[in-house]
Enzyme design. Structure first.
Site, PDB file in Angstrom:
ATOM      1  N   GLU A 161       0.858  -1.190   0.000  1.00 24.29           N
ATOM      2  CA  GLU A 161       0.000   0.000   0.000  1.00 24.29           C
ATOM      3  C   GLU A 161       0.890   1.235   0.000  1.00 24.29           C
ATOM      4  OE1 GLU A 161      -2.770   0.865   3.230  1.00 24.29           O
ATOM      5  OE2 GLU A 161      -3.475   2.602   2.105  1.00 24.29           O
TER       6      GLU A 161
ATOM      7  N   ASP B 207     -11.312  10.431  -4.473  1.00 25.35           N
ATOM      8  CA  ASP B 207     -12.565  11.177  -4.275  1.00 25.35           C
ATOM      9  C   ASP B 207     -12.690  12.294  -5.315  1.00 25.35           C
ATOM     10  OD1 ASP B 207     -10.245  12.149  -2.463  1.00 25.35           O
ATOM     11  OD2 ASP B 207     -11.424  13.934  -2.913  1.00 25.35           O
TER      12      ASP B 207
ATOM     13  N   ASP C  29      -2.717  11.941  -3.016  1.00 22.14           N
ATOM     14  CA  ASP C  29      -2.939  13.383  -3.163  1.00 22.14           C
ATOM     15  C   ASP C  29      -3.233  13.722  -4.630  1.00 22.14           C
ATOM     16  OD1 ASP C  29      -2.294  14.049  -0.422  1.00 22.14           O
ATOM     17  OD2 ASP C  29      -0.235  13.511  -0.936  1.00 22.14           O
TER      18      ASP C  29
HETATM   19  C1  LIG Z   1      -4.336  11.950   0.938  1.00 21.69           C
HETATM   20  S1  LIG Z   1      -3.366  10.907   1.930  1.00 21.69           S
HETATM   21  C2  LIG Z   1      -4.190   9.335   1.869  1.00 21.69           C
HETATM   22  C3  LIG Z   1      -3.781   8.428   3.002  1.00 21.69           C
HETATM   23  C4  LIG Z   1      -4.525   7.089   3.078  1.00 21.69           C
HETATM   24  N1  LIG Z   1      -4.264   6.274   1.918  1.00 21.69           N
HETATM   25  C5  LIG Z   1      -5.996   7.317   3.287  1.00 21.69           C
HETATM   26  O1  LIG Z   1      -6.794   6.940   2.395  1.00 21.69           O
HETATM   27  O2  LIG Z   1      -6.368   7.872   4.323  1.00 21.69           O
HETATM   28  C6  LIG Z   1      -1.954  10.617   0.922  1.00 21.69           C
HETATM   29  C7  LIG Z   1      -0.835   9.950   1.682  1.00 21.69           C
HETATM   30  O3  LIG Z   1       0.239   9.718   0.783  1.00 21.69           O
HETATM   31  C8  LIG Z   1       1.452  10.052   1.435  1.00 21.69           C
HETATM   32  N2  LIG Z   1       2.416  10.414   0.389  1.00 21.69           N
HETATM   33  C9  LIG Z   1       2.376  11.473  -0.441  1.00 21.69           C
HETATM   34  N3  LIG Z   1       3.415  11.456  -1.294  1.00 21.69           N
HETATM   35  C10 LIG Z   1       4.135  10.350  -0.980  1.00 21.69           C
HETATM   36  C11 LIG Z   1       5.320   9.778  -1.501  1.00 21.69           C
HETATM   37  N4  LIG Z   1       5.982  10.344  -2.527  1.00 21.69           N
HETATM   38  N5  LIG Z   1       5.776   8.643  -0.961  1.00 21.69           N
HETATM   39  C12 LIG Z   1       5.121   8.052   0.074  1.00 21.69           C
HETATM   40  N6  LIG Z   1       3.988   8.554   0.606  1.00 21.69           N
HETATM   41  C13 LIG Z   1       3.495   9.684   0.083  1.00 21.69           C
HETATM   42  C14 LIG Z   1       1.092  11.208   2.334  1.00 21.69           C
HETATM   43  O4  LIG Z   1       2.015  11.375   3.388  1.00 21.69           O
HETATM   44  C15 LIG Z   1      -0.297  10.809   2.808  1.00 21.69           C
HETATM   45  O5  LIG Z   1      -0.255  10.062   4.007  1.00 21.69           O
END
Ligand SMILES: C[S@@+](CC[C@H](N)C(=O)[O-])C[C@H]1O[C@@H](n2cnc3c(N)ncnc32)[C@H](O)[C@@H]1O
Length: 198
Positions: A39, A150, A114
């Site tokens: 994941e 979303d 994101d």
């Molecule tokens: C919008 S959140 C979604 C988190 C989770 N999947 C959820 O549905 O609640 C996006 C996540 O991706 C992580 N993230 C963003 N860019 C990343 C990267 N280059 N490598 C690893 N994680 C990353 C962020 O820290 C964040 O926790």
């Protein structure tokens, strides 16, 4: 004084992080059996914890770039003694490079990554052509990819990229596990794309 450029030093550090992560992944994966899942961007770990509770005979790895989120996810897993799942603080492309070649990666989950709505940030989107390529390199034939968002605009943009990428074939796969996540609960789901590595 070192004659290395800043870029060379950064590349060496990246390579070292990947080497160390790969060792950790390999040792975790060797200790278990069953299907493997990665994941990417597991956040606070709600979803991977729930998947682990429902999949005792699988091996699950989550990665996220934010240390605090990884600590929260680790706490959730250890409280429930879910030793067949683990999380690492890692950047996504580094985690994909670190995935050990000796172990097939069966499933990749990208849940509410994101959307990076501004055009100049598009390179950061995890469903862009370069990132799809990184995932294809870590995957092998038959690896399944599950993406949910979303955001309608991000969804359409992602769908075009999946359709255009020769290594991923969009397929109607049943969604393997329903559970909340921090962002799913806050924002809901607009759409999902599921695909298979060809
Ligand atoms: C919008 S959140 C979604 C988190 C989770 N999947 C959820 O549905 O609640 C996006 C996540 O991706 C992580 N993230 C963003 N860019 C990343 C990267 N280059 N490598 C690893 N994680 C990353 C962020 O820290 C964040 O926790």
């Amino acid at each position: 004084m070192s004659s290395k450029t800043g870029r060379e030093i950064a590349e060496e550090r990246r390579a070292e992080r990947i080497r160390l992560l790969s060792e950790k992944m390999e040792s975790f994966l060797a200790a278990g059996e069953g299907r493997t899942s990665l994941e990417i961007g597991c956040g606070h770990g709600h979803w991977i914890t729930s998947l682990a509770e429902n999949s005792p005979n699988e091996r699950l790895i989550g990665v996220d770039i934010i240390s605090r989120r990884i600590r929260l996810a680790e706490t959730k897993l250890s409280k429930r003694k879910l030793d067949h799942a683990c999380v690492f603080k890692a950047e996504a492309t580094e985690a994909l490079e670190a995935w050990p070649e000796s172990v097939p990666l069966d499933r990749i989950f990208l849940l509410h990554p994101d959307p990076w709505p501004k055009k100049r940030h598009a390179k950061n989107r995890m469903t862009g052509p370069l990132f799809l390529e990184r995932m294809a390199e870590a995957a092998s034939q038959g690896t399944e990819l599950y993406f949910r968002t979303d955001d309608p605009v991000f969804y359409e943009w992602s769908r075009e990229n999946f359709d255009a990428h020769s290594a991923w074939k969009v397929a109607e796969l049943p969604w393997p596990h329903e559970a909340g996540s921090y962002f799913k609960d806050m924002l809901g789901v607009h759409g999902a794309i599921t695909a298979v590595r060809v």
